[in-house]
Design an enzyme around this catalytic site. Structure first.
Site, PDB file in Angstrom:
ATOM      1  N   SER A 102      -1.551 -56.119 -83.021  1.00  0.00           N
ATOM      2  CA  SER A 102      -1.811 -56.453 -81.624  1.00  0.00           C
ATOM      3  C   SER A 102      -0.745 -55.886 -80.692  1.00  0.00           C
ATOM      4  O   SER A 102      -0.586 -54.680 -80.581  1.00  0.00           O
ATOM      5  CB  SER A 102      -1.938 -57.967 -81.485  1.00  0.00           C
ATOM      6  N   ASP A 241      -3.699 -54.431 -74.288  1.00  0.00           N
ATOM      7  CA  ASP A 241      -2.654 -54.373 -75.313  1.00  0.00           C
ATOM      8  C   ASP A 241      -3.098 -53.455 -76.441  1.00  0.00           C
ATOM      9  O   ASP A 241      -4.160 -52.824 -76.384  1.00  0.00           O
ATOM     10  CB  ASP A 241      -2.271 -55.768 -75.808  1.00  0.00           C
ATOM     11  N   ASP A 243      -4.370 -53.627 -79.382  1.00  0.00           N
ATOM     12  CA  ASP A 243      -5.660 -53.727 -80.069  1.00  0.00           C
ATOM     13  C   ASP A 243      -6.791 -54.141 -79.140  1.00  0.00           C
ATOM     14  O   ASP A 243      -7.906 -54.389 -79.595  1.00  0.00           O
ATOM     15  CB  ASP A 243      -5.571 -54.680 -81.267  1.00  0.00           C
ATOM     16  N   ASP A 245      -7.446 -56.801 -77.254  1.00  0.00           N
ATOM     17  CA  ASP A 245      -7.980 -58.156 -77.074  1.00  0.00           C
ATOM     18  C   ASP A 245      -7.299 -58.910 -75.932  1.00  0.00           C
ATOM     19  O   ASP A 245      -7.645 -60.049 -75.648  1.00  0.00           O
ATOM     20  CB  ASP A 245      -7.936 -58.963 -78.376  1.00  0.00           C
TER      21      ASP A 245
END
Length: 445
Positions: A102, A241, A243, A245
Site C-alpha cells: 500500500s 497511494d 495500490d 485504495d
C-alpha cells in the site's frame, strides 16, 4: 479475531527479505492457500501487484505454490488493489491475491486476499490457511498441476468499470485536473479514466521504476501535487497511494482535502440525490467537524476502530453504504466492495460538475476542528498508563472543559510501546495545550 501467526488486519506485510516476506515463505503460502481454496470448487485465482520491484519475485513464488496445490493463476500485472477485487468478482475466481504494501516504502511488501465476492477473506479461511502452513508441502499429480496465464487488457476492463461509476449524463469537459499516482499501481489507469471522461489531465507520479513508489508523491505526501495544482492553475488535484485504495484531494487554492471531507461531500450529495441509504461510518480518528456537519444534515454517524476492515464491518453491521478514514480510505458499497481511490474521487468530481461548485466550496459546509496528536513512549511492563488515576483525572478535566465542542482520545499503538494522545476542539492553542498537558501526565507514570 483470534491470535494469528501471520495474518494481520490487512493481510501479511513486512520488509522484503525478512520473514515472512521471503520467497520460500510466499511459495508455501501459495500452496497452503491453494489447498484450502481448492476445497471450495473453483481452481482459478487472480493475482495482481503494485509497482515494487519485489513484486516479480513474489508473484512467481505464489504461482509456483498455487500450481503445486492444483490451482491456476491469472496475472493482471500492475493493478490497483480495488481492481483485483473487481476482477475477482467478474471472473468468478475463487480468490484474488494482491501483492502490495500500500502506502509503505518500496522495500516493504505484503500479500492480501479477496474472496470470490471481492471482500476480504473470512477469518475462518485465513485461519485454515495458517493451519495448512504448518504441514509439509506436497504436490498434486502432474496432470492436475495448475497453469499460469495473463488477463488480456485487465487495465482496460478496470478503466471501463471506473467510468461506469460516474453519472452518464455528466462529463468532465472543461475541468483541469492534476492526478498523482504515487508511481504506483494506478499510473496507467487513473489518467486514462479522467481523460476519457473529458478532463484535461496533468499526470505526475506516473513513472514507476520499482523503487520510487510513494517516494515524496501520492496520498501520503501531497506537497508535489499542491505545488503543481497552483503552478498549472488547475481546478483540483487527486492523489492516490501506491495500490490505489486511498485518495486525498487538493483544491484550486492548494488546500488539502482529506478522507473526512471527501466522505462529507459524497454523503451530502447522496442525500441531495435521494440515494443515501442510512448513515456514514468514520473511525475514532475522524474529525469532530465531520460528525457535526453530518448531524446538521440529519445524517447518522458512527465510529469504528481505526482500519478500513473495521469500517467495513461497521457498515455491514449497520446496513449503511458509505464509510471512510481520514487517511483517504473511502468505501462506497453501492459502487465497490472495498476502498477505491479512483471511484471515490470520481464521485467528488460528479458533485462538482452537477452543482457547478469548486472543490473548495463543496468543503465549506464542514468546519474542520484543530486536531493535535502527541505520541508518548512508555516502558512496557511498568503498568498501563491508561489505567493511571492521575492520567484519568487530567483527561476528565480536559473533557469537562471541552464539553460537547471537543474530544479526547487516548489509545495504545498496536505496533510500538506508545500512547497516542489526541485532542480536538475549536481553539487550536487550547487544544495543543490540553494535548501536552495529558501527554505530560502519561510521561509521569
Amino acid at each position: 479475531m483470534s491470535n494469528r501467526k501471520y495474518f494481520g488486519t490487512d493481510g501479511i506485510r513486512g520488509r522484503v527479505g525478512d520473514a515472512p516476506i521471503t520467497p520460500d515463505f510466499v511459495l508455501k503460502l501459495g500452496w497452503a492457500a491453494g489447498k484450502v481454496l481448492a476445497r471450495h470448487g473453483s481452481r482459478k485465482i487472480i493475482i495482481g501487484k503494485d509497482t515494487r520491484i519485489s513484486g516479480y519475485m513474489l508473484e512467481s513464488a505464489l504461482e509456483a505454490g498455487l500450481a503445486a496445490a492444483g490451482l491456476s493463476a491469472s496475472f493482471t500485472g500492475p493493478m490497483p488493489t480495488p481492481a483485483v477485487a473487481y476482477l475477482t468478482r467478474t471472473f468468478r475466481a475463487e480468490a484474488g491475491i494482491v501483492i502490495s504494501a500500500s502506502h509503505n516504502p518500496f522495500y516493504d511488501n505484503g500479500i492480501k486476499f479477496f474472496s470470490i465476492d471481492g471482500t476480504k477473506l473470512p477469518d475462518d479461511v485465513e485461519e485454515a490457511i495458517e493451519a495448512e502452513m504448518e504441514k509439509e508441502i506436497t504436490c498434486v499429480d502432474s496432470a492436475e498441476l495448475g497453469k499460469a496465464s495473463r488477463i488480456v487488457d485487465a487495465a482496460g476492463r478496470y478503466i471501463e468499470f471506473c467510468k461506469g461509476t460516474f453519472p452518464n449524463e455528466l462529463s468532465l469537459n472543461g475541468l483541469k485536473v492534476v492526478v498523482d499516482c504515487a508511481n504506483g499501481a494506478t499510473y496507467h489507469i487513473a489518467p486514462n479514466v479522467l481523460r476519457e471522461l473529458g478532463a484535461s489531465v496533468i499526470a505526475i507520479g506516473c513513472e514507476p521504476n520499482g523503487v520510487n513508489i510513494n517516494e515524496e508523491v501520492g496520498a501520503t505526501d501531497v506537497r508535489a501535487l499542491q505545488a503543481r495544482v497552483l503552478a498549472e492553475k488547475a481546478d483540483l488535484g487527486i492523489a492516490l497511494d501506491g495500490d490505489g485504495d486511498r485518495v486525498i484531494m487538493v483544491d484550486h487554492e492548494g488546500a488539502k482535502v482529506d478522507g473526512d471531507q471527501i466522505m462529507y461531500i459524497i454523503a451530502r450529495e447522496g442525500l441531495r440525490q435521494g440515494q443515501l441509504r442510512g448513515g456514514a461510518v468514520g473511525t475514532l480518528m475522524s474529525n469532530m467537524g465531520l460528525e457535526l456537519a453530518l448531524k446538521q444534515l440529519g445524517i447518522p454517524f458512527a465510529r469504528a476502530k481505526v482500519g478500513d476492515r473495521y469500517v467495513l464491518e461497521k457498515l455491514q453491521e449497520k446496513g449503511w453504504r458509505i464509510g471512510a478514514e481520514n487517511s483517504g480510505h473511502v468505501i462506497l458499497l453501492d459502487k465497490t466492495t472495498t476502498g477505491d481511490g479512483i471511484v471515490a474521487g470520481l464521485q467528488v468530481l460528479a458533485a462538482m460538475v452537477r452543482n457547478h461548485m469548486s472543490l473548495h466550496d463543496l468543503c465549506s459546509g464542514m468546519k474542520m476542528f484543530p486536531q493535535i496528536l502527541v505520541n508518548v513512549r512508555y516502558t512496557a511492563g511498568s503498568g498501563d498508563p491508561l489505567e493511571n488515576e492521575a492520567v484519568k483525572a487530567v483527561t476528565a478535566d480536559v473533557e469537562a472543559t471541552l464539553g460537547n465542542r471537543g474530544r479526547v482520545l487516548l489509545r495504545k499503538s498496536g505496533t510500538e510501546p506508545l500512547i497516542r494522545v489526541m485532542v480536538e476542539g475549536e481553539d487550536e492553542a487550547q487544544v495543543r495545550a490540553f494535548a501536552h498537558r495529558i501527554a505530560d501526565a502519561v510521561k509521569a507514570v
